[in-house]
Design an enzyme around this catalytic site. Structure first.
Site, PDB file in Angstrom:
ATOM      1  N   ASP A 242      40.360  35.944  31.449  1.00 29.44           N
ATOM      2  CA  ASP A 242      41.076  37.009  30.746  1.00 29.44           C
ATOM      3  C   ASP A 242      40.487  37.243  29.360  1.00 29.44           C
ATOM      4  OD1 ASP A 242      42.699  37.181  32.971  1.00 29.44           O
ATOM      5  OD2 ASP A 242      44.504  36.412  31.984  1.00 29.44           O
TER       6      ASP A 242
ATOM      7  N   HIS B 200      35.587  40.416  35.754  1.00 28.40           N
ATOM      8  CA  HIS B 200      36.889  39.744  35.708  1.00 28.40           C
ATOM      9  C   HIS B 200      37.363  39.408  37.119  1.00 28.40           C
ATOM     10  CE1 HIS B 200      41.387  39.679  35.104  1.00 28.40           C
ATOM     11  NE2 HIS B 200      40.993  38.845  34.161  1.00 28.40           N
TER      12      HIS B 200
END
EC number: 3.1.1.4
Length: 138
Positions: free
Chosen positions: A105, A63
């Protein structure tokens, strides 16, 4: 009131549009990102360094790398649009940069869901001094 103040301070330490990322984690992984992933391993939470400790920590590493590749907008501040279609989160909107943030996300939330079984409480509030190994490249 003290609890609200503590939560406000915690919110400042998490990257991205916290409420959107938190909502995606709740929708996809069915758990609170704020509780489970804001202080886990070497990469879940603010910043990140060293070697990811397990598959869950690797979700946060990936991420962070994803956010690092975003150009033209600020993944730490900008909001994006998404919808839920047939139970799946679909990133949308006309801004390709914000859509890219959403995809980062979304992928992290899916990764958290798919790696729930690897979550190890010993990495919750993991001491930063244990994250001194050289980081692998994104």
């Amino acid at each position: 009131m003290r609890t609200l103040w503590i939560m406000a301070v915690l919110l400042l330490g998490v990257e991205g549009d916290l409420m959107q990322f938190e909502t995606l984690i709740m929708k996809i992984a069915k758990r609170s990102g704020m509780f489970w992933y804001s202080a886990y391993g070497c990469y879940c939470g603010w910043g990140g360094q060293g070697r990811p400790q397990d598959a869950t920590d690797r979700c946060c590493f990936v991420h962070d790398c994803c956010y690092g590749k975003v150009t033209g907008c600020d993944p730490k501040l900008d909001s994006y649009t998404y919808s839920v279609e047939n139970g799946d989160v679909v990133c949308g909107g006309n801004d390709p940069c914000k859509k890219e943030i959403c995809e980062c996300d979304r992928a992290a939330a899916i990764c958290f869901r798919d790696n729930k079984v690897t979550y190890d409480n010993k990495y919750w509030r993991f001491p930063p001094q244990n994250c001194k190994e050289e980081s692998e490249p994104c």
